[in-house]
Design a protein around this motif. Sequence first.
Motif, PDB file in Angstrom:
ATOM      1  N   VAL A  99      -1.057   2.741 -12.365  1.00  0.00           N
ATOM      2  CA  VAL A  99      -0.901   2.264 -10.992  1.00  0.00           C
ATOM      3  C   VAL A  99      -2.203   2.442 -10.227  1.00  0.00           C
ATOM      4  CG1 VAL A  99       0.322   2.614  -8.813  1.00  0.00           C
ATOM      5  CG2 VAL A  99       1.558   2.832 -10.982  1.00  0.00           C
ATOM      6  N   LYS A 100      -2.652   1.368  -9.585  1.00  0.00           N
ATOM      7  CA  LYS A 100      -3.786   1.435  -8.681  1.00  0.00           C
ATOM      8  C   LYS A 100      -3.685   0.264  -7.723  1.00  0.00           C
ATOM      9  CE  LYS A 100      -6.982  -1.169 -11.630  1.00  0.00           C
ATOM     10  NZ  LYS A 100      -8.330  -1.178 -12.259  1.00  0.00           N
ATOM     11  N   TRP A 101      -4.353   0.383  -6.580  1.00  0.00           N
ATOM     12  CA  TRP A 101      -4.287  -0.685  -5.589  1.00  0.00           C
ATOM     13  C   TRP A 101      -4.918  -1.947  -6.176  1.00  0.00           C
ATOM     14  CZ3 TRP A 101      -6.198  -4.519  -2.664  1.00  0.00           C
ATOM     15  CH2 TRP A 101      -5.505  -4.863  -1.489  1.00  0.00           C
TER      16      TRP A 101
ATOM     17  N   SER B 244       0.839  -1.213   0.000  1.00  0.00           N
ATOM     18  CA  SER B 244       0.000   0.000   0.000  1.00  0.00           C
ATOM     19  C   SER B 244       0.864   1.250   0.000  1.00  0.00           C
ATOM     20  CB  SER B 244      -0.937  -0.003   1.209  1.00  0.00           C
ATOM     21  OG  SER B 244      -1.838  -1.102   1.145  1.00  0.00           O
ATOM     22  N   ASP B 245       1.983   1.216   0.743  1.00  0.00           N
ATOM     23  CA  ASP B 245       2.912   2.347   0.739  1.00  0.00           C
ATOM     24  C   ASP B 245       3.486   2.575  -0.658  1.00  0.00           C
ATOM     25  OD1 ASP B 245       2.591   2.691   3.483  1.00  0.00           O
ATOM     26  OD2 ASP B 245       4.265   1.361   3.971  1.00  0.00           O
ATOM     27  N   VAL B 246       3.816   1.483  -1.335  1.00  0.00           N
ATOM     28  CA  VAL B 246       4.396   1.584  -2.678  1.00  0.00           C
ATOM     29  C   VAL B 246       3.392   2.194  -3.649  1.00  0.00           C
ATOM     30  CG1 VAL B 246       5.173   0.211  -4.655  1.00  0.00           C
ATOM     31  CG2 VAL B 246       6.063  -0.256  -2.376  1.00  0.00           C
ATOM     32  N   ILE B 247       2.159   1.757  -3.588  1.00  0.00           N
ATOM     33  CA  ILE B 247       1.130   2.314  -4.470  1.00  0.00           C
ATOM     34  C   ILE B 247       0.987   3.813  -4.231  1.00  0.00           C
ATOM     35  CG2 ILE B 247      -1.331   2.302  -5.020  1.00  0.00           C
ATOM     36  CD1 ILE B 247       0.222  -0.068  -6.129  1.00  0.00           C
ATOM     37  N   ASP B 248       1.057   4.221  -2.986  1.00  0.00           N
ATOM     38  CA  ASP B 248       0.963   5.647  -2.650  1.00  0.00           C
ATOM     39  C   ASP B 248       2.151   6.415  -3.224  1.00  0.00           C
ATOM     40  OD1 ASP B 248      -0.307   7.847  -1.245  1.00  0.00           O
ATOM     41  OD2 ASP B 248       1.412   7.766   0.116  1.00  0.00           O
ATOM     42  N   ILE B 249       3.357   5.853  -3.109  1.00  0.00           N
ATOM     43  CA  ILE B 249       4.564   6.508  -3.639  1.00  0.00           C
ATOM     44  C   ILE B 249       4.489   6.625  -5.163  1.00  0.00           C
ATOM     45  CG2 ILE B 249       7.061   6.246  -3.948  1.00  0.00           C
ATOM     46  CD1 ILE B 249       7.114   4.883  -1.188  1.00  0.00           C
TER      47      ILE B 249
ATOM     48  N   PRO C 204      -1.881  -7.801  -2.301  1.00  0.00           N
ATOM     49  CA  PRO C 204      -3.256  -8.309  -2.439  1.00  0.00           C
ATOM     50  C   PRO C 204      -3.247  -9.802  -2.754  1.00  0.00           C
ATOM     51  CG  PRO C 204      -2.975  -6.264  -3.675  1.00  0.00           C
ATOM     52  CD  PRO C 204      -1.613  -6.676  -3.211  1.00  0.00           C
ATOM     53  N   LYS C 205      -4.100 -10.561  -2.105  1.00  0.00           N
ATOM     54  CA  LYS C 205      -4.059 -12.012  -2.279  1.00  0.00           C
ATOM     55  C   LYS C 205      -4.475 -12.439  -3.684  1.00  0.00           C
ATOM     56  CE  LYS C 205      -8.714 -13.212  -0.618  1.00  0.00           C
ATOM     57  NZ  LYS C 205      -9.479 -13.994   0.391  1.00  0.00           N
TER      58      LYS C 205
END
Length: 608
Positions: A472-474, A455-460, A502-503
Motif C-alpha cells: 500500500v502506498k499513495w 488519502s484517509d484509506v491509504i493512512d488506515i 489519484p487521477k
Amino acid sequence: MSGLKRLSFSSSIFFSRHSRLQQQLFSVSVCMPRFCGLCHTMCSPPTTSASTSSSSCTSIFRYAIGVSKSLKISEKSNCLGRKQWPMQSSTNAKWVESENSSLVVENEGKKATGAKSKGLSSSSVPLFKKRLRIVDIKGGPDEGLKRVGEQLLVRGWVRTCRLQKAFSFIEVNDGSTVSNLQAIATANIEGYEKIDLGLITTGSSVLLDGVLVESQGSKQKVELQVSKLTLVGESDATTFPVQKKKLSREYLRTIAHLRPRTNTFGAVARVRSALAFATHKFFQEMGFVWLASPIVTAADCEGAGEQFCVTTLIPNSHTNPNTPINKIPCTKDGLIDWSQDFFGRPAYLTVSGQLNAETYATALCDVYTFGPTFRAENSNTSRHLAEFWMIEPELAFADLKDDMACASAYLQYVVKYILDNCKEDMEFFSTWIEKDLTTRLTNVAEKEIIHVTYSDVIDILSKAKKKFEFPVKWGCDLQSEHERYIAEDAFEGSPVIVTDYPKDIKAFYMRENDDGKTVAAMDLLVPRVGELIGGSQREERLEKLEKRMDALGLNKDSYWWYLDLRRYGSVPHAGFGLGFERLVQFATGIENIRDAIPFPRTPGSADF
C-alpha cells in the motif's frame, strides 16, 4: 340510416376496409365525430351497393348514441390520444353483411345471418391470466392452509417419487419457490399406471390435478391429494444429471442448461430477477428515463483497450470456420483494410454505456442504462466475466455529492426490496451459502454510509496490523483485499464511500479536482465484495477534457460527439456504474461471479 338496421354492442369487432388495420380490434362499432377525416372509410361497414357505401361515421354515431344511452360504457384513450370504447373479453367477432343489408356483429363463432352472409372468420382468443404457482399455494404465513379444500392444477418437474404399497409420494417443483409441493397419488387415480411403469422419475414433467388437504406429516402444512396424473415429458433417470445429491458448482457450470433446476440456482435466478425489477422500480420512481445504450461502439469508454472486435472481414460461416489469412482484405501496406468492414472502421462490443448515457442526460436530465457489456480481459478469477450487465445512471446538474447520495439510496433500496420480497430465498442462502447473510445485508440497508477520502484509506491501511498481498502506498490502485478490509474491519460491516482518487489511476472523463492530482471519483465499498459501485463527477470543461485525452493518447476524432456535449450547453453532471452480477453476488453470498449469471462467458468458455 342507409342500410344500417341493427347493431350489436356485445363484442369487439374487426374492421376490414383498411388492409393496414384489418386485424385492428375496436370495442364498439362507434366512431366519435372527431375521427372523421382520418378514419371515415375505415369506420364505414363493408357494403355492396353505392347507396350503402356512403354511410358516414356521423350517421353511425347518431344511431349508436341512442342505443348506448342505456348502456354503462366508459371511455378511454387509445395510443393516438383518441377516445375508444372499452374492449370486451372476446375477440371472436366479425362484420357480417346480410341479404337485407343489415349490419350484424357476431361473436363466439356463430354463423352469419342471411343467405349471402360473408365476413372475416376468426377464432376465440382466451384471456391470459396469471397461472397458479406453488409459491401461491404454499406462500404466506399459513403455508397454504387457507387453500385447503380447493381443487388445484399443479404443473412442474418431479424432484422425487417414492412408491409405497397402496400409494406414492411425488414431490414437484415449478421453479417459483425453493419448497417442493408434496402430492399423494393413490393406485386408483387416473394416470397411476405411469408410476407403475416407472415413468414418473426425477426430472420428468407432470400435471397434477387434485384437492389440497392438510398434511399428516411434519415437514409441510399442506399436500395435494391427486385425482389425475398426466405425464407431460419423460426423463431418463439413468442419465439425468441433476439427481438428489450434492453437486459441485464447477460441475453444474458444465450443465448450465439444467442447473436452474437445483435449489441454489433457482433461488439465484429469482433474486436476480427481483434485483432487476427493484432497479427499474427505484429509478422510475425517482423520475429517471431508461436508455437502451448501443452494444456495438467505436469508442472505448474506459480507455483500457480490452475490447472485443466486431468485424465481418473474417468469413463467418458456422459450417466452415476455417478462414485463410489471405481472404482478409488488406491495404497495400499489409494492414487490415477496415474501410471494407461492415461499419467502415474498427468497431467493438461496448464496455460501458456511460458515454451514451451522458448524451441523453444533457437533454433529459436523469437517465439510466441497464444492459449487457463486454470486456476481453483474459482473466479466470472468481470476480471476472467477459459478458456482464451494468447499471449506469447519469444525473445532469449534479456534482459528486449528488452522485454519492444517489448511489447510497439505490443500494439501500434494492437490498431492502429483496429482504422484504424474497424471504424464503434469503433464508435458503443464509442456511446453505452464508450463515450471516441476512445480518450483513440488514447492516448495509440500515447503517449510515460512511464517507472517507482515498488519502484517509491509504493512512488506515498503512497502519493496519494485517499483512496485505499487495503493498500500500499513495497512488496505488486499491485491490479487493484493501477494499474488504476497509468495509469489514476498519468500519465493522458498514458500507463505505471512498472519494478523491489519484487521477493517474482513473478514467479520462472524470473531473479533475483543484489540486491537479486527484479527480472527483467515488467508489462504494461493501463487506464480502469490496468495490460494488464506481462513479464520478464527469469533466464538463472542454479544454480540461481535451487536455486529458491528449495526455492519454486517445483519438479525439472518435469522441467528437462526446466533446460536442461540452461545446453546446455543457452542465455539471455525474454518474456511476454498478456491475449487476457483483450485486447478485453481494445479495446471495455466492462466491463465484460465474454463478451469478445464467450463462457465464469466460476465457475459453462460450457454451450454451
